[in-house]
Design a protein around this motif. Sequence first.
Motif, PDB file in Angstrom:
ATOM      1  N   GLY A  96      -1.823  -0.193   5.588  1.00 24.17           N
ATOM      2  CA  GLY A  96      -0.714   0.721   5.274  1.00 24.17           C
ATOM      3  C   GLY A  96       0.628   0.021   5.363  1.00 24.17           C
ATOM      4  O   GLY A  96       1.511   0.230   4.527  1.00 24.17           O
ATOM      5  N   ASP A  97       0.798  -0.842   6.378  1.00 23.89           N
ATOM      6  CA  ASP A  97       2.059  -1.572   6.506  1.00 23.89           C
ATOM      7  C   ASP A  97       2.269  -2.507   5.323  1.00 23.89           C
ATOM      8  O   ASP A  97       3.386  -2.674   4.827  1.00 23.89           O
ATOM      9  CB  ASP A  97       2.059  -2.380   7.809  1.00 23.89           C
ATOM     10  N   ALA A  98       1.209  -3.149   4.862  1.00 29.14           N
ATOM     11  CA  ALA A  98       1.328  -4.053   3.710  1.00 29.14           C
ATOM     12  C   ALA A  98       1.722  -3.277   2.458  1.00 29.14           C
ATOM     13  O   ALA A  98       2.566  -3.711   1.664  1.00 29.14           O
ATOM     14  CB  ALA A  98      -0.001  -4.779   3.479  1.00 29.14           C
ATOM     15  N   GLU A  99       1.112  -2.092   2.257  1.00 30.77           N
ATOM     16  CA  GLU A  99       1.453  -1.271   1.092  1.00 30.77           C
ATOM     17  C   GLU A  99       2.909  -0.802   1.158  1.00 30.77           C
ATOM     18  O   GLU A  99       3.630  -0.810   0.155  1.00 30.77           O
ATOM     19  CB  GLU A  99       0.503  -0.061   1.028  1.00 30.77           C
ATOM     20  N   PHE A 100       3.327  -0.402   2.370  1.00 31.20           N
ATOM     21  CA  PHE A 100       4.718   0.070   2.522  1.00 31.20           C
ATOM     22  C   PHE A 100       5.698  -1.082   2.272  1.00 31.20           C
ATOM     23  O   PHE A 100       6.740  -0.882   1.653  1.00 31.20           O
ATOM     24  CB  PHE A 100       4.914   0.640   3.920  1.00 31.20           C
ATOM     25  N   ALA A 101       5.344  -2.280   2.766  1.00 34.53           N
ATOM     26  CA  ALA A 101       6.219  -3.434   2.517  1.00 34.53           C
ATOM     27  C   ALA A 101       6.323  -3.722   1.025  1.00 34.53           C
ATOM     28  O   ALA A 101       7.381  -4.072   0.512  1.00 34.53           O
ATOM     29  CB  ALA A 101       5.679  -4.653   3.257  1.00 34.53           C
TER      30      ALA A 101
ATOM     31  N   TYR B  83       0.895   9.051  -0.265  1.00 31.55           N
ATOM     32  CA  TYR B  83       0.715   7.606  -0.202  1.00 31.55           C
ATOM     33  C   TYR B  83       0.137   7.223   1.158  1.00 31.55           C
ATOM     34  O   TYR B  83       0.537   7.761   2.197  1.00 31.55           O
ATOM     35  CB  TYR B  83       2.052   6.878  -0.416  1.00 31.55           C
ATOM     36  N   ASP B  84      -0.794   6.255   1.158  1.00 31.99           N
ATOM     37  CA  ASP B  84      -1.442   5.807   2.395  1.00 31.99           C
ATOM     38  C   ASP B  84      -0.634   4.649   2.970  1.00 31.99           C
ATOM     39  O   ASP B  84      -0.905   3.479   2.716  1.00 31.99           O
ATOM     40  CB  ASP B  84      -2.874   5.364   2.101  1.00 31.99           C
ATOM     41  N   VAL B  85       0.396   4.984   3.719  1.00 30.68           N
ATOM     42  CA  VAL B  85       1.252   3.971   4.342  1.00 30.68           C
ATOM     43  C   VAL B  85       1.327   4.200   5.839  1.00 30.68           C
ATOM     44  O   VAL B  85       2.356   3.977   6.477  1.00 30.68           O
ATOM     45  CB  VAL B  85       2.669   3.988   3.722  1.00 30.68           C
TER      46      VAL B  85
END
Length: 900
Positions: free
Chosen positions: A796-801, A788-790
């Motif tokens: 990446g921060d938005a995807e992880f959030a 996963y590209d986090v």
Amino acid sequence: MVDYHAANNQNQQYPSGGTYMEQENDWDRDLLLDPAWEKQQRKTFTAWCNSHLRKAGTQIENIEEDFRDGLKLMLLLEVISGERLPKPERGKMRVHKINNVNKALDFIASKGVKLVSIGAEEIVDGNIKMTLGMIWTIILRFAIQDISVEETSAKEGLLLWCQRKTAPYKNVNVQNFHISWKDGLAFNALIHRHRPDLIDYEKLRKDDPVTNLNNAFEVAEKYLDIPKMLDAEDIVGTLRPDEKAIMTYVSCFYHAFSGAQKAETAANRICKVLAVNQENEHLMEDYEKLASDLLEWIRRTVPWLENRTPEKTMHEMQQKLEDFRDYRRVHKPPKVQEKCQLEINFNTLQTKLRLNNRPAFMPSEGRMVSDINSAWQHLEGAEKGYEEWLLNEIRRLERLDHLAEKFRQKATIHEGWTAGKESMLTQKDYETASLSEVKALLKKHEAFESDLAAHQDRVEQIAAIAQELNELDYYDSPNVNARCQKICEQWDSLGSLTQSRRESLERTEKQLESIDELYLEYAKRAAPFNNWMEGAMEDLQDMFIVHNIEEIQGLITAHEQFKSTLPEANKEREAIQAIQKEVQNIAQYNGIKLSGSNPYTSITPESIDSKWDKVRQLVPQRDQALQEELERQQSNDHLRRQFANQANIVGPWIQNKMEEIGRISIEMNGTLEDQLTHLRQYEQSIIEYKPNIDQLESNHELIQEALIFDNKYTTYTMEHLRVGWEQLLTTIARTINEIENQILTRDAKGISQEQLHEYRASFNHFDKDHSGTLVAEEFKACLISLGYDVDNDKQGDAEFARIMGIVDPNNSGAVTFQAFIDFMSRETTDTDTADQVIASFKILAGDKNYITAEELRRELPHDQADYCIARMVPYSGPDAIPGALDYMSFSTALYGESDL
């Protein structure tokens, strides 16, 4: 109703750092100098804002005033974007308003909008030009930008759509968003193209623009849920109507007439969704009933445990303790099992809801698992406090009984001593006495004063004991206080009378000069010896309380020391008796007729011998009492050792089992079914250990019945062991439930055993502290390892959030293994959404905003149709008809607001 949520959840970026429609963002402030245009924009923009704010239950009246504090501006952006903005500041100061407006402007800028010369201070100051410019920017971004027709978008796309839709109509030629709409025919043509049943287009005349405009505005408001944003008179009376007002209003028609799907697909989807929902509702009702019953039991039990009304006697308090033990043995254990089963049912229900893409089950207010845990903690806190209070109260009553008996004993002795003293001090015998008799009376009075001073300490002790009884809230304090007050008042009276008699005797003494030295010496030695004997008798009869062997051995040692002084005391007694004997010998030798008593003291040789005999009788009685107490303390010490030996075995056993369960939940030995079988066998071995706990409880009851409050042979208390045992039972049950949910997830999602092993291996690798959960940083590292590209950049921060919002919806900061495998499995699973269900209902309803019971029964199976009819609320829109049902709120409730 226009739905911008799905379209506006993405931030569109454009090449070379530009934004969409930059020419529209350069706000032409000179145009606002035209009052007619400004009036049109005020009305249109206000109506457009209210069409969205009413979804949040509010509206604005004055566009330049109501957005000044930034609160409704932030609310408007949240409604039209479907996203959450930072928490607003609720202060009334200018700085709070500026900060709120800046948060709104920052959010607009984050959507790729270039704000030209629009600052928070101008909005807060109520600058109408800046406010209208900002609202137009919002309309462009959220209502017009995403319009796309034949590879054209935004303004050009909307214009092309209008041209295509109105092309077949006579007298309509849409070339712009101002004069092409003045006669009202274009508005009516748009409505007639999509809803020919609403307008008789052939009856409209081009030379009656006001009637045409009002007809279109009224039909749109009544049947299409498009609020009236323009005034016909303003448009007709203006040479060139405001373009932005027209565009805003026309965009509402575009959104109102967009897309549909086939009715058959919609009906099938609804049936599937309703079947899943009916099953889940049965599970929810079962949870609610079990939770309600458990909370009701806790509600009834806690007040009993929190009742701190003390009883007056030891017997009554002992009965309270027995009732508490009965609660511990009989009433509480079944409730512990109910609580554990409730948590297991809740976890199973949540797993099924996740697998069917349903929102997490939110129990009714006050019945959350956290509410039950909180109530249970309150119960256990009250339980612990109640037990401590019972034991402390028993100790207090025991001490009160001891103090009360001591008070009565000392008061009785003192009252016996003071009997007749007032009468003796008030008599006038010295007035007719001879010189020797007066001297004798004076010496006798001195001896009395000595005796009086010796009793001062006893009076102070009586007052101190009475004070302590009052401080400890002794139930018979009024009688104690009355008796103490009487003793103190009598003592003050004796002091006054003693002083008065001394003064009288000293006046007489000047005239009399005879004294009997032997009588005086006898009196002086007899008085302290008599006080010593009285004190000894009081000490020998004094009650005592000890709590261990060391204390009773200390009393025995002190008693032995007292006995060693008896021979010397006997010598003093014999010396005093010898003085009296010598007096008799001298009187007999000299022929003196004695009066029969010592004029200086009332202490007779007979009373000294009597008290001496009493002391000798009390000594062996005291020996026996001390020896009996020594045996009792030795028995108590045996009980302490007996409990400690068992507790020192059970405590480490419980800790060892807790650690073994932790290792079992982390290791991956065999299939999930093998692990489940192994855990259930392990649970049975724990249950078979229960007799050891029961035996320990029995020993603990013996200790409490013996009023033993400490144990130096072990660090374990029964309370600690009970909590450990209950935690052990709960932990093994939760671990079994976790494996069962993993099996349920595997079967529902088609996950192979190898995939589950791979997920567990990845999870365990990053679970460094073996806690069974991953904190945010550990979970991010695990996602990176899975591709996963986090990484730590903005995207990446938005995807992880986003992912954390799925696996940790409660923001606990930790990800469980169950949530981890749910996420991994749902990434590739196609599931239904609330938007799809709403679209399906709209098809069944013939593109109406409501649906009727007849339409539901025609399109759905009988039981599914009845299910919908029973749960849909009446539709209350402007186009409502009798029997209309609101399918939008019903669909929203199926999935929760987060899906919209």
